[in-house]
Design a protein around this motif. Sequence first.
Motif, short mmCIF file in Angstrom:
data_model
loop_
_atom_site.label_atom_id
_atom_site.label_comp_id
_atom_site.label_asym_id
_atom_site.label_seq_id
_atom_site.Cartn_x
_atom_site.Cartn_y
_atom_site.Cartn_z
N ARG A 1 39.71 43.94 63.58
CA ARG A 1 40.31 42.66 63.95
C ARG A 1 39.81 41.52 63.07
N CYS A 2 38.71 41.71 62.35
CA CYS A 2 38.18 40.68 61.46
C CYS A 2 38.90 40.63 60.12
N PHE A 3 39.66 41.68 59.79
CA PHE A 3 40.35 41.72 58.50
C PHE A 3 41.30 40.53 58.39
N GLY A 4 41.25 39.85 57.26
CA GLY A 4 42.13 38.72 57.02
C GLY A 4 41.69 37.42 57.65
N ARG A 5 40.49 37.40 58.19
CA ARG A 5 40.00 36.18 58.86
C ARG A 5 38.84 35.56 58.10
N GLY A 6 38.95 35.53 56.81
CA GLY A 6 37.93 34.87 56.01
C GLY A 6 37.00 35.85 55.32
N GLY A 7 36.13 35.31 54.54
CA GLY A 7 35.18 36.10 53.79
C GLY A 7 34.64 35.26 52.65
N ASP A 8 33.70 35.82 51.92
CA ASP A 8 33.07 35.09 50.82
C ASP A 8 33.50 35.60 49.45
N TRP A 29 34.67 40.21 52.93
CA TRP A 29 33.22 40.05 52.87
C TRP A 29 32.67 40.89 51.73
N SER A 30 31.96 40.26 50.83
CA SER A 30 31.39 40.97 49.69
C SER A 30 30.41 42.05 50.14
N THR A 31 29.68 41.78 51.21
CA THR A 31 28.72 42.77 51.72
C THR A 31 29.42 44.05 52.12
N LEU A 32 30.58 43.93 52.73
CA LEU A 32 31.34 45.10 53.14
C LEU A 32 31.81 45.88 51.91
N ASP A 57 29.53 46.95 44.18
CA ASP A 57 28.13 46.53 44.23
C ASP A 57 27.67 46.07 42.85
N LYS A 58 28.00 46.85 41.83
CA LYS A 58 27.62 46.50 40.46
C LYS A 58 28.32 45.21 40.01
N MET A 59 29.61 45.11 40.31
CA MET A 59 30.37 43.90 39.92
C MET A 59 29.79 42.64 40.54
N ILE A 60 29.49 42.72 41.81
CA ILE A 60 29.09 41.54 42.57
C ILE A 60 27.63 41.16 42.34
N HIS A 61 26.77 42.15 42.14
CA HIS A 61 25.34 41.86 42.04
C HIS A 61 24.76 41.86 40.63
N SER A 62 25.56 42.15 39.62
CA SER A 62 25.06 42.14 38.25
C SER A 62 25.46 40.85 37.55
N ASP A 63 24.52 40.27 36.81
CA ASP A 63 24.76 39.01 36.13
C ASP A 63 25.86 39.10 35.07
N GLY A 64 26.04 40.27 34.48
CA GLY A 64 26.99 40.41 33.38
C GLY A 64 28.45 40.50 33.79
N PHE A 65 28.74 40.48 35.07
CA PHE A 65 30.12 40.64 35.51
C PHE A 65 30.69 39.31 36.01
N LEU A 66 31.87 38.99 35.52
CA LEU A 66 32.57 37.77 35.92
C LEU A 66 32.86 37.75 37.41
N ILE A 68 45.87 48.50 52.38
CA ILE A 68 45.45 49.70 53.12
C ILE A 68 44.01 50.05 52.76
N PHE A 69 43.67 49.95 51.48
CA PHE A 69 42.31 50.20 51.00
C PHE A 69 41.31 49.26 51.70
N LEU A 70 41.62 47.97 51.70
CA LEU A 70 40.71 47.00 52.31
C LEU A 70 40.63 47.16 53.82
N ARG A 71 41.74 47.44 54.45
CA ARG A 71 41.73 47.67 55.91
C ARG A 71 40.85 48.88 56.24
N PHE A 72 40.87 49.89 55.40
CA PHE A 72 39.99 51.04 55.60
C PHE A 72 38.52 50.60 55.57
N LEU A 73 38.16 49.74 54.63
CA LEU A 73 36.77 49.29 54.52
C LEU A 73 36.32 48.59 55.79
#
Length: 139
Positions: A18-25, A53-56, A65-74, A93-98
């Motif tokens: 139910r949280c899907f589509g209700r915001g995130g960072d 949510w990036s944490t999700l 994880d690599k994209m979000i937490h590494s300095d070299g990624f835009l 569908i992919f994101l709803r699965f997460l």
Amino acid sequence: MAKAMEEDATFAAGVLKRCFGRGGDFTVVVDEREGREGDSCGSEVKRVEFKVWSTLLTQWSAVFDKMIHSDGFLEGQTAQVVIADFSSEAVEIFLRFLYSGVVEGPLETIVEVCSLADKYQVERLQELCTQAFRKGPKP
């Protein structure tokens, strides 16, 4: 006790669903070309954005994880990833699965979701898509 834990997991999955589509960072942007296949002239780009949510993302996917937490990624610097090689339906569908741990959708889109899961190394989703293929319609 095991039954209570199973019910708790189901309850938690429902809450997250139910949280899907209700915001995130973090924003997942899908840029799709619209128009005739193979026709690059005059085709428009359909842009769909999902706030998540990036944490999700990072808990499910080593790639995110690599994209979000590494300095070299835009993506980590802008808190956004642009996906141009998959449809917005497959990405949703992919994101709803997460969020829920459940994969639901038409079989032809699940094929695309499986490729998306492979690209972003979401193994459990790949397994579920493969199970769906095996159970799918037979000739």
